[in-house]
Every structure is written in C-alpha cells, then in structure tokens.
Design an enzyme around this catalytic site. Structure first.
Site, PDB file in Angstrom:
ATOM      1  N   CYS A  54      14.289  16.807   4.106  1.00 20.24           N
ATOM      2  CA  CYS A  54      14.982  17.976   3.588  1.00 20.24           C
ATOM      3  C   CYS A  54      15.422  17.717   2.157  1.00 20.24           C
ATOM      4  O   CYS A  54      15.274  16.617   1.627  1.00 20.24           O
ATOM      5  CB  CYS A  54      16.208  18.295   4.450  1.00 20.24           C
ATOM      6  SG  CYS A  54      15.823  18.611   6.190  1.00 20.24           S
TER       7      CYS A  54
ATOM      8  N   ASP B 262      18.703  15.573  15.589  1.00 21.79           N
ATOM      9  CA  ASP B 262      19.454  14.373  15.243  1.00 21.79           C
ATOM     10  C   ASP B 262      20.651  14.719  14.361  1.00 21.79           C
ATOM     11  O   ASP B 262      21.666  14.022  14.364  1.00 21.79           O
ATOM     12  CB  ASP B 262      18.558  13.337  14.563  1.00 21.79           C
ATOM     13  CG  ASP B 262      17.783  13.879  13.376  1.00 21.79           C
ATOM     14  OD1 ASP B 262      17.711  15.110  13.208  1.00 21.79           O
ATOM     15  OD2 ASP B 262      17.230  13.064  12.606  1.00 21.79           O
TER      16      ASP B 262
ATOM     17  N   LEU C  50      -1.086   7.223   6.289  1.00 19.01           N
ATOM     18  CA  LEU C  50      -1.695   6.970   4.990  1.00 19.01           C
ATOM     19  C   LEU C  50      -2.366   5.604   5.079  1.00 19.01           C
ATOM     20  O   LEU C  50      -1.699   4.571   5.065  1.00 19.01           O
ATOM     21  CB  LEU C  50      -0.635   6.984   3.884  1.00 19.01           C
ATOM     22  CG  LEU C  50       0.136   8.300   3.696  1.00 19.01           C
ATOM     23  CD1 LEU C  50       1.091   8.174   2.520  1.00 19.01           C
ATOM     24  CD2 LEU C  50      -0.814   9.475   3.487  1.00 19.01           C
TER      25      LEU C  50
ATOM     26  N   VAL D  28      -7.412   6.832  -0.001  1.00 16.14           N
ATOM     27  CA  VAL D  28      -7.699   7.124  -1.400  1.00 16.14           C
ATOM     28  C   VAL D  28      -8.521   5.986  -1.986  1.00 16.14           C
ATOM     29  O   VAL D  28      -8.353   4.823  -1.612  1.00 16.14           O
ATOM     30  CB  VAL D  28      -6.387   7.333  -2.193  1.00 16.14           C
ATOM     31  CG1 VAL D  28      -5.548   6.081  -2.223  1.00 16.14           C
ATOM     32  CG2 VAL D  28      -6.665   7.824  -3.603  1.00 16.14           C
TER      33      VAL D  28
ATOM     34  N   SER E 279       3.511   5.146   6.619  1.00 17.74           N
ATOM     35  CA  SER E 279       3.042   4.432   5.438  1.00 17.74           C
ATOM     36  C   SER E 279       3.414   2.958   5.564  1.00 17.74           C
ATOM     37  O   SER E 279       4.367   2.614   6.262  1.00 17.74           O
ATOM     38  CB  SER E 279       3.663   5.054   4.187  1.00 17.74           C
ATOM     39  OG  SER E 279       3.147   4.486   3.015  1.00 17.74           O
ATOM     40  N   GLY E 280       2.685   2.086   4.878  1.00 17.48           N
ATOM     41  CA  GLY E 280       2.827   0.649   5.102  1.00 17.48           C
ATOM     42  C   GLY E 280       3.813  -0.083   4.223  1.00 17.48           C
ATOM     43  O   GLY E 280       3.908  -1.311   4.307  1.00 17.48           O
TER      44      GLY E 280
END
Length: 633
Positions: free
Chosen positions: A2, A104, A266, A293, A366-367
């Site tokens: 948000c 939450d 990703l 990518v 994501s890593g």
C-alpha cells in the site's frame, strides 16, 4: 502493499487545506495501491491511504482502520505473515476485540491495544505503519527489520509529515527542495544513499528495525526493536546446520505464500531465486509463474540458467531481454518512482521484469537477502583471500604483483578478472570494514573532491562514507570479522540499496515483492552459525548449496554468482553515448553549481578512450543529473 501518508500538527487542528494536502499525498502514490483509497482526520492528525488488496479483498480491509471506539487508528503498508498466529497467541478475540475483517491490518490494531509499541518486535513480515493513539496523544511509526518497506518523514514548523515515498512530502510546496551535500558525498561513494539521510536536506527515513514515537509536544523517541545477535555457537556442525537451514528456508517460503491473489517468482537464474522456486513448488499444486530478465551481452545474461530452473520445476516462464533502447526510454521516467539519485544497475531491469509480471500475478517472491546471510558476495571471499595474501612479503606484493596487475588492459565485461584483481590489491593493508568498502567503492574521496565545484566541500563538514560501515562493524557482537562484514551488509547494503530497487520497481507496477531470505528466524539462526561453516575455503554460500543439493540442478548449485546488472560501461561508448554526453555536458553540469564541468568531462573522456572503466561512476552521475533536473533544477 500500500501507500501511506499523513500529518501530525503539534500546534493546531488540521485545516481543510491540510485535509486536501493529505489527499494529494496519498494520491501521488496511487501506483502503490490502486484498489482503494481512504482518509481519516482526527483533530491535529490525519492519515491518507492507498490500498493494494492482497489479503481479504473485500471492502472490510479499507484503511485507515480503527478499533471499536476509534481511539486507535492505523495506516499500514506491508504484510504480516504471522498475523493469524499472533491473533491466536494473544487471544485477541477471547479478550473481546471485535474483528470485522480477515486482514492482518485489524490484528495490528488490536495487538497494539494490548502491547502498545512493543508490538513491533513480535511481527514477522514486511511493514511500515503509522498508528495514532488518541489515549496518549501519540503518533507511532515503525519499519520492518531489513527495510523492505520505506517510510519517510520531515518536520516543518511544528508539523510532522510522513509518507511511503518522498514524493508524498513534496506535495507540501513549503517543504524545501535542497540538495543534502552529505548525502551527495555518500552517494558518489556507493551509488546509493545510505542511512537515514535522503537526497533532500531535511527529509529523513525511519531506520529499519526501529520504531518512533512523536508526542503531543513534538518530542521524538526512537528505539531499535530488532537486531541479529551474531552470538556464534561453536557447537554447531555442518550436517546439523544444513538440515536446519533447509527447514528454515522452506518455512520462510511457505509463510510468504499467504495471499488471496496469485503469487509468482522473480527468477534470475541465481541460487537465491532458484531456491524460492524449488521450495514454493513443495507448497503449491498449481504451476508457478516465473519472470526472468536477460541481456544480449552473454557476460551479463543469466537467462540460460533461469530456463534450466523453469524446465526442472515446470513453471510458466516469462522472459524480458533488456536493450539499450529500452533503457534510453525509461531513464527519466524511472526517477518518477525513485525520487532520489539511485544507480544500482539492477533497478531498470527489475522495472521491466515486473512490468511483464503485472496482470498475471499480484505478489512475487524475490531472492534478496541470501548473499547477506549465507556469505555470497565476492567481497566475502576477497576478505578471506586477503588474509592469506598478507603472508606474501610486502616487497613482492607491492613491487612485483601490483605493477603487473595495474598493467592489465581495461575490460568492460562484467566482473572481469582485471577488475577484480585491481580492486583486490587496493584493499590490502586496510581494516576489514575499510577493505570491504574499497572493494565496492565507486569514487574515492580524492576523486570526489576533484569533481566538486569550488566551495562545495567546504559548505559543511563532510563526514567520511566509511562511517556507515564502521558503525555497523563496531555494533556487531560477532567475534569473527567475516560475520561482522555480513552484519554490515545486512545493515547497510541490503536495506539502503537492494530494497530500494525491490520496492520501488515492483510498486511501480502495483506488485508486492516479498523476500523470504530476510525471514527473521532464518536470518537470526544464520547469525549464530560460525563463519568457518559459512565460507570454507573460498566457496561462497556453501551451506545454502549443501541444503539445496538434490533439489536444484547441479548447474545452478555450481554456477558462479553473476548478479543482475546492465552493460552500461559498453553502452556509454556506443548506443548511449549521446545520452551521457547530453546530461554530463558542460552547460548542464555547470548549472548545478556542484561539480567542475572540466573534471566531469575528463572522467567521461577517460572512459570513452578506454583508459579506465568509469561505468559505475558515470551511471551514478547520470542518475544524479536526471534527479537534479527533475527536483532541484
């Protein structure tokens, strides 16, 4: 995710003009929350909110949200993965708290009623929130342990303004738009702005793992609520650690799949994101959407590895190949989402891969974070190698080896041997944290001062950028220097660089990016693992590789780290040369009154002639000039 914003005026009740300002502060971050909008005003305080619906998609999740009697109000950005557990553990419903949603957010409201500001330390998630406690006439803010979610603020004439992005605060036209010279000095060293400071003088950022209280008199109290212990447990052995690491990574990924919307990954093709795919596969029966990518330059392209993982786990794989033309078209627009100079070369590729994901998923894993807890960077191996190199007699190191290395021709390939050897030698004879900075440094202090226009460096007493590494290195309780360097990376590089890209480029497309490798349970456990187990020899991410053996393909387990980066060094000498010469041209540079045009031109010419690779420095200066033109002008 948000977008949040608000004002607390310590002097007077908010006016209709203030209400309109809060509306604008929230509207300007509508990309962070396109699903709903709301405001709340309560005397001297007001909140604005933009909602991205992820859990409980119904109107019951509308924010700002309050408790039953309106004494507690919240505007909140993030996800709390253990919210159901906290609701049960603290028996919130049994204690009479009324729940009108399954969000939450509502758990946070009632948990704050029970615990007050101490609530922050119980949260497992990514978050930035503001809570108004009318009972005490106090505003409470907090930001998650690794700075995944941003939160900026400024003071003006007794008014406290806050927002998810700097642009929220700039909606108040009385907020000054002036360059923070210390931030500029640090930026030219790192290619990002570390710490609480921002590029704008007077605008600050709430520190990760900290909560802040602003009372009715304008007094501010800040306290850290989370820190990694780094109390190394020498009784741990490799088999036990490997088993525990696998369990904790699996738990982290499973936790972060909580959502009422589609979740993807990703997938770079590296070890961290590949691990996210493999572990997610255990917990879902549906095909996983992955987004990858690549580049035409083979030394920068990891798509072949991403394809190996996608095939192994049967993902629905989407790919984007980023070209110089795409970068040219996005350069100025990217700054609309960043709000300040930022020159991590992974940002623009992340923008494009998130653009590809939009419309298919709302959440992506994501890593980021894996290198910081598992010792995955070249600088970690360099530290260990440097301790061995110290044994070589100084006469040989400085009189024979150094001249040979510095005679190597300049290479524009990614992480070339020439680049790594020259950087490695420069870090010798320095303290561990100073060498750690040297191996990553963009411009040295001498190079920066040569660039500054007369009088710039003298306007303020500039502090050395090394202070950021010194502070973290000294604060860490680890006995081993390598573990202290991991703490430096977790405290500086991870929140101040990687999370900027992770948040801004995903939010540009209304995507929520989650980072399982920053799970507090996983990170805390790894902080207690002795350094000797993390980096045996020079094998980076040894424990993670062992934990994923038999799960990930051997080609992924054995590959060298590449990392997401663009070949801008080569592009500047060809496809993007005109862009560079335009923004770093003498007239534009002179107009900033910050740099000597002839010094910047000399830097450009050295790069164009192939005498030195100034790609990172020029990419940083280019992004600064774009930002300066947009905001300072």
């Amino acid at each position: 995710m948000c977008g949040i914003a608000g004002i607390f005026d310590t002097r007077r009740v908010l006016t209709p003009e203030d209400h309109a300002l809060i509306e604008r502060m929230a509207t300007v971050v509508a990309h962070r929350g396109p699903d709903d909008a709301g405001t709340w005003f309560g005397g001297r305080v007001g909140f604005g909110h933009r909602r991205l619906s992820v859990i409980d998609l119904s109107p019951n999740g509308h924010q700002p949200m309050s408790n039953e009697d309106g004494s507690i109000w919240i505007t909140y950005n993030g996800e709390i993965y253990n919210f159901a557990e906290l609701k049960a553990r603290h028996r919130l419903a049994e204690k009479g708290h009324v729940f009108r949603s399954a969000t939450d957010t509502e758990v946070l409201v009632h948990l704050f009623e029970e615990l007050g500001p101490a609530m922050a330390k119980e949260l497992n998630g990514i978050f930035a929130y503001a809570i108004w406690d009318a009972r005490k006439n106090e505003l409470h803010l907090a930001r998650d342990p690794f700075g995944v979610k941003p939160l900026f603020y400024t003071w003006r004439d007794g008014r406290f303004l806050f927002g998810s992005e700097i642009k929220c605060l700039l909606e108040d036209k009385l907020v000054p738009r002036e360059v923070d010279l210390q931030a500029l000095h640090d930026y030219l060293t790192f290619d990002y702005i570390p710490g609480e400071q921002t590029a704008f003088r007077g605008i600050r950022e709430v520190k990760p793992a900290h909560r802040m209280i602003v009372d009715g008199e304008g007094r501010v109290a800040t306290q850290r609520f989370f820190d990694l212990s780094f109390e190394e447990d020498e009784s741990l052995d490799e088999p036990r650690v490997v088993e525990k690491v696998r369990e904790l990574m699996d738990q982290a990924v499973h936790r972060q799949l909580v959502a009422d919307v589609p979740v993807g990954v990703l997938l770079s093709g590296g070890l961290d994101s590949s691990t996210c795919v493999a572990l997610m596969k255990r917990h879902t029966g549906e095909p996983i959407h992955t987004y990858s990518v690549g580049f035409e330059d083979a030394s920068f392209n990891e798509l072949p590895y991403a394809r190996v993982v996608a095939k192994q786990f049967g993902t629905i794989a989407r790919e984007v190949v980023v070209t110089s033309g795409m970068v040219r078209g996005l350069l100025t627009r990217a700054m609309d989402f960043l709000d300040e100079p930022y020159a991590d070369g992974s940002a623009i590729p992340t923008y494009f891969v998130c653009e590809r994901a939009k419309g298919e998923v709302v959440v992506v894993l994501s890593g980021e974070g894996g290198d910081e807890i598992f010792a995955g960077y070249e600088t970690h191996a360099a530290y260990k190698a440097s301790r061995w190199f110290e044994r070589v007699p100084g006469a040989i190191r400085h009189g024979l080896i150094a001249p040979l290395v510095h005679a190597l021709p300049v290479s524009h390939k990614k992480l070339s041997l020439e680049f790594k050897m020259k950087r490695f030698l420069g870090g010798q004879d320095l303290s561990p944290q100073a060498a750690h900075l040297w191996w990553r440094i963009v411009l040295t202090d001498a190079q920066k001062r040569a660039l500054y226009a007369p009088g710039v460096a003298e306007r303020i007493a500039l502090e050395e950028p090394l202070r950021h590494f010194d502070d973290a290195y000294g604060r860490c309780r680890a006995k081993d220097a390598l573990n202290r360097l991991l703490y430096v990376d977790s405290s500086v590089f991870l929140p101040d660089d990687l999370m900027i890209k992770n948040d801004r480029m995903s939010m540009a497309h209304s995507l929520e990016a989650r980072v399982p490798m920053t799970d507090p349970d996983l990170a805390e456990y790894m902080s207690r693992v002795p350094a000797r187990l993390k980096l045996p020899g020079l094998r980076k991410k040894h424990l993670m590789r062992k934990a994923m053996a038999g799960i990930l393909p051997a080609s992924i387990l054995d590959k060298k780290k590449v990392g997401l980066e663009m070949p801008y060094s080569r592009w500047f000498r060809s496809e993007l040369r005109d862009v560079l010469e335009d923004y770093l041209g003498r007239e534009r540079v002179a107009c900033t009154r910050l740099f000597r045009p002839e010094a910047v031109t000399a830097l450009v010419n050295e790069h164009m002639e192939g005498r030195r690779d100034h790609g990172r420095a020029l990419w940083g200066l280019l992004n600064f000039m774009i930002w300066h033109g947009k905001h300072i002008g």
